[in-house]
Design a protein around this motif. Structure first.
Motif, PDB file in Angstrom:
ATOM      1  N   GLN A 150      19.469 -32.343  22.281  1.00  0.00           N
ATOM      2  CA  GLN A 150      19.228 -33.550  21.489  1.00  0.00           C
ATOM      3  C   GLN A 150      18.935 -33.232  20.023  1.00  0.00           C
ATOM      4  O   GLN A 150      19.085 -34.103  19.175  1.00  0.00           O
ATOM      5  N   THR A 151      18.551 -32.001  19.721  1.00  0.00           N
ATOM      6  CA  THR A 151      18.242 -31.622  18.339  1.00  0.00           C
ATOM      7  C   THR A 151      19.386 -30.888  17.644  1.00  0.00           C
ATOM      8  O   THR A 151      19.272 -30.535  16.463  1.00  0.00           O
ATOM      9  N   ARG A 152      20.485 -30.645  18.318  1.00  0.00           N
ATOM     10  CA  ARG A 152      21.594 -29.883  17.719  1.00  0.00           C
ATOM     11  C   ARG A 152      22.195 -30.576  16.505  1.00  0.00           C
ATOM     12  O   ARG A 152      22.588 -29.922  15.543  1.00  0.00           O
ATOM     13  N   ASN A 153      22.287 -31.892  16.535  1.00  0.00           N
ATOM     14  CA  ASN A 153      22.932 -32.615  15.437  1.00  0.00           C
ATOM     15  C   ASN A 153      22.086 -32.632  14.168  1.00  0.00           C
ATOM     16  O   ASN A 153      22.578 -32.970  13.096  1.00  0.00           O
ATOM     17  N   GLU A 154      20.806 -32.244  14.277  1.00  0.00           N
ATOM     18  CA  GLU A 154      19.903 -32.222  13.123  1.00  0.00           C
ATOM     19  C   GLU A 154      19.866 -30.864  12.436  1.00  0.00           C
ATOM     20  O   GLU A 154      19.265 -30.737  11.366  1.00  0.00           O
ATOM     21  N   GLN A 155      20.460 -29.858  13.015  1.00  0.00           N
ATOM     22  CA  GLN A 155      20.361 -28.498  12.483  1.00  0.00           C
ATOM     23  C   GLN A 155      21.189 -28.354  11.203  1.00  0.00           C
ATOM     24  O   GLN A 155      22.316 -28.828  11.139  1.00  0.00           O
ATOM     25  N   VAL A 156      20.627 -27.677  10.203  1.00  0.00           N
ATOM     26  CA  VAL A 156      21.349 -27.481   8.943  1.00  0.00           C
ATOM     27  C   VAL A 156      21.930 -26.074   8.815  1.00  0.00           C
ATOM     28  O   VAL A 156      22.815 -25.840   8.005  1.00  0.00           O
ATOM     29  N   ASP A 157      21.443 -25.143   9.637  1.00  0.00           N
ATOM     30  CA  ASP A 157      21.861 -23.744   9.500  1.00  0.00           C
ATOM     31  C   ASP A 157      22.826 -23.299  10.598  1.00  0.00           C
ATOM     32  O   ASP A 157      23.101 -22.108  10.758  1.00  0.00           O
ATOM     33  N   ARG A 158      23.359 -24.251  11.346  1.00  0.00           N
ATOM     34  CA  ARG A 158      24.279 -23.930  12.434  1.00  0.00           C
ATOM     35  C   ARG A 158      25.119 -25.160  12.742  1.00  0.00           C
ATOM     36  O   ARG A 158      24.753 -26.281  12.388  1.00  0.00           O
ATOM     37  N   LEU A 159      26.241 -24.925  13.424  1.00  0.00           N
ATOM     38  CA  LEU A 159      27.135 -26.008  13.807  1.00  0.00           C
ATOM     39  C   LEU A 159      27.356 -25.931  15.309  1.00  0.00           C
ATOM     40  O   LEU A 159      27.929 -24.966  15.805  1.00  0.00           O
ATOM     41  N   ASP A 186      24.888 -24.460   4.370  1.00  0.00           N
ATOM     42  CA  ASP A 186      24.460 -25.804   4.739  1.00  0.00           C
ATOM     43  C   ASP A 186      25.492 -26.432   5.686  1.00  0.00           C
ATOM     44  O   ASP A 186      26.592 -26.774   5.278  1.00  0.00           O
ATOM     45  N   LEU A 187      25.111 -26.555   6.949  1.00  0.00           N
ATOM     46  CA  LEU A 187      25.994 -27.141   7.963  1.00  0.00           C
ATOM     47  C   LEU A 187      25.395 -28.429   8.529  1.00  0.00           C
ATOM     48  O   LEU A 187      25.584 -28.752   9.691  1.00  0.00           O
ATOM     49  N   ARG A 188      24.701 -29.171   7.678  1.00  0.00           N
ATOM     50  CA  ARG A 188      24.060 -30.403   8.166  1.00  0.00           C
ATOM     51  C   ARG A 188      25.081 -31.458   8.572  1.00  0.00           C
ATOM     52  O   ARG A 188      24.822 -32.252   9.447  1.00  0.00           O
ATOM     53  N   HIS A 189      26.248 -31.474   7.913  1.00  0.00           N
ATOM     54  CA  HIS A 189      27.292 -32.438   8.297  1.00  0.00           C
ATOM     55  C   HIS A 189      27.952 -31.978   9.600  1.00  0.00           C
ATOM     56  O   HIS A 189      28.448 -30.858   9.688  1.00  0.00           O
ATOM     57  N   LYS A 190      27.927 -32.823  10.594  1.00  0.00           N
ATOM     58  CA  LYS A 190      28.543 -32.518  11.895  1.00  0.00           C
ATOM     59  C   LYS A 190      29.847 -33.304  11.985  1.00  0.00           C
ATOM     60  O   LYS A 190      29.838 -34.525  12.156  1.00  0.00           O
ATOM     61  N   PRO A 191      30.975 -32.623  11.869  1.00  0.00           N
ATOM     62  CA  PRO A 191      32.263 -33.311  11.772  1.00  0.00           C
ATOM     63  C   PRO A 191      32.809 -33.787  13.117  1.00  0.00           C
ATOM     64  O   PRO A 191      32.343 -33.373  14.182  1.00  0.00           O
ATOM     65  N   LEU A 192      33.797 -34.634  13.014  1.00  0.00           N
ATOM     66  CA  LEU A 192      34.648 -35.004  14.142  1.00  0.00           C
ATOM     67  C   LEU A 192      35.983 -34.326  13.850  1.00  0.00           C
ATOM     68  O   LEU A 192      36.609 -34.600  12.826  1.00  0.00           O
ATOM     69  N   ILE A 193      36.388 -33.402  14.721  1.00  0.00           N
ATOM     70  CA  ILE A 193      37.623 -32.643  14.513  1.00  0.00           C
ATOM     71  C   ILE A 193      38.542 -32.924  15.693  1.00  0.00           C
ATOM     72  O   ILE A 193      38.197 -32.624  16.835  1.00  0.00           O
ATOM     73  N   GLU A 194      39.700 -33.491  15.414  1.00  0.00           N
ATOM     74  CA  GLU A 194      40.619 -33.857  16.485  1.00  0.00           C
ATOM     75  C   GLU A 194      41.825 -32.925  16.524  1.00  0.00           C
ATOM     76  O   GLU A 194      42.468 -32.699  15.506  1.00  0.00           O
ATOM     77  N   GLY A 195      42.103 -32.396  17.710  1.00  0.00           N
ATOM     78  CA  GLY A 195      43.294 -31.601  17.936  1.00  0.00           C
ATOM     79  C   GLY A 195      44.213 -32.353  18.888  1.00  0.00           C
ATOM     80  O   GLY A 195      44.009 -33.538  19.161  1.00  0.00           O
TER      81      GLY A 195
END
Length: 185
Positions: free
Chosen positions: A57-66, A3-12
């Motif tokens: 536009q649909t990438r942020n809705e995907q649950v099976d990929r990041l 489950d990859l529905r959460h799309k994080p903010l990752i800062e480097g």
């Protein structure tokens, strides 16, 4: 299933990985038309822009990929994308791919983005391994992947015809255990 529905903010230090935004699209178009991107990804330059815009536009809705945008911290602009997809249930693995456009090259942005997404996947999921493929005419990327712990598992000979030549593709893998060993060591 993963489950990859959460799309994080990752800062480097150099990049921010974040969900895609509408204002990224002109930069996405620039990347997808770039001759080096087309070559290194084995793509053609026949793009249906309406389909492509809708797809992003649909990438942020995907649950099976990041799918995450790579943003250059110093300029605040989209320079590429990092993707973890294609869940393999048998091996509990996923595929990794990255694309860096012309505004993001030769500054270590891709290397840092790769490190960040690898760490995120192994720290927040139970995935056992990440896999990828890299064409032989991209030794710079292969070197980065090896530096980060990926090892060549197999080679697909004559995988891509480019400008009349057949190009081999290296299939590489990074396991959670080897990533942990490198992190601790």
């Amino acid at each position: 299933m993963i489950d990859l529905r959460h799309k994080p903010l990752i800062e480097g230090e150099k990049v921010i990985l974040r969900p895609f935004k509408e204002e990224d699209f002109p930069f996405i178009e620039e990347c997808l038309q770039d001759p080096e991107v087309l070559k290194l990804t084995g793509s053609t330059n026949e793009i249906d822009w309406d389909f492509t815009r809708n797809w992003y536009q649909t990438r942020n809705e995907q649950v099976d990929r990041l799918d995450l945008a790579i943003v250059d911290s110093s300029q605040g602009i989209f320079v590429g994308e990092a993707v973890v997809n294609l869940y393999d249930e048998k091996n509990h693995s996923m595929n990794f791919r990255i694309l860096i456009g012309p505004r993001g090259r030769n500054r270590g942005l891709g290397t840092e983005a790769t490190q960040l997404i690898i760490s995120y996947i192994f720290q927040t999921t139970t995935i056992n391994e990440l896999t990828l493929s890299v064409f032989n005419f991209n030794p710079r990327a292969k070197h980065v992947y090896e530096k980060l712990g990926f090892v060549v598992e197999s080679v697909d000979e004559n995988d891509l015809e480019f400008e009349g030549e057949w190009i081999d593709s290296n299939n590489m893998k990074l396991t959670r255990d080897s990533w942990l060993d490198r992190k601790v060591g």
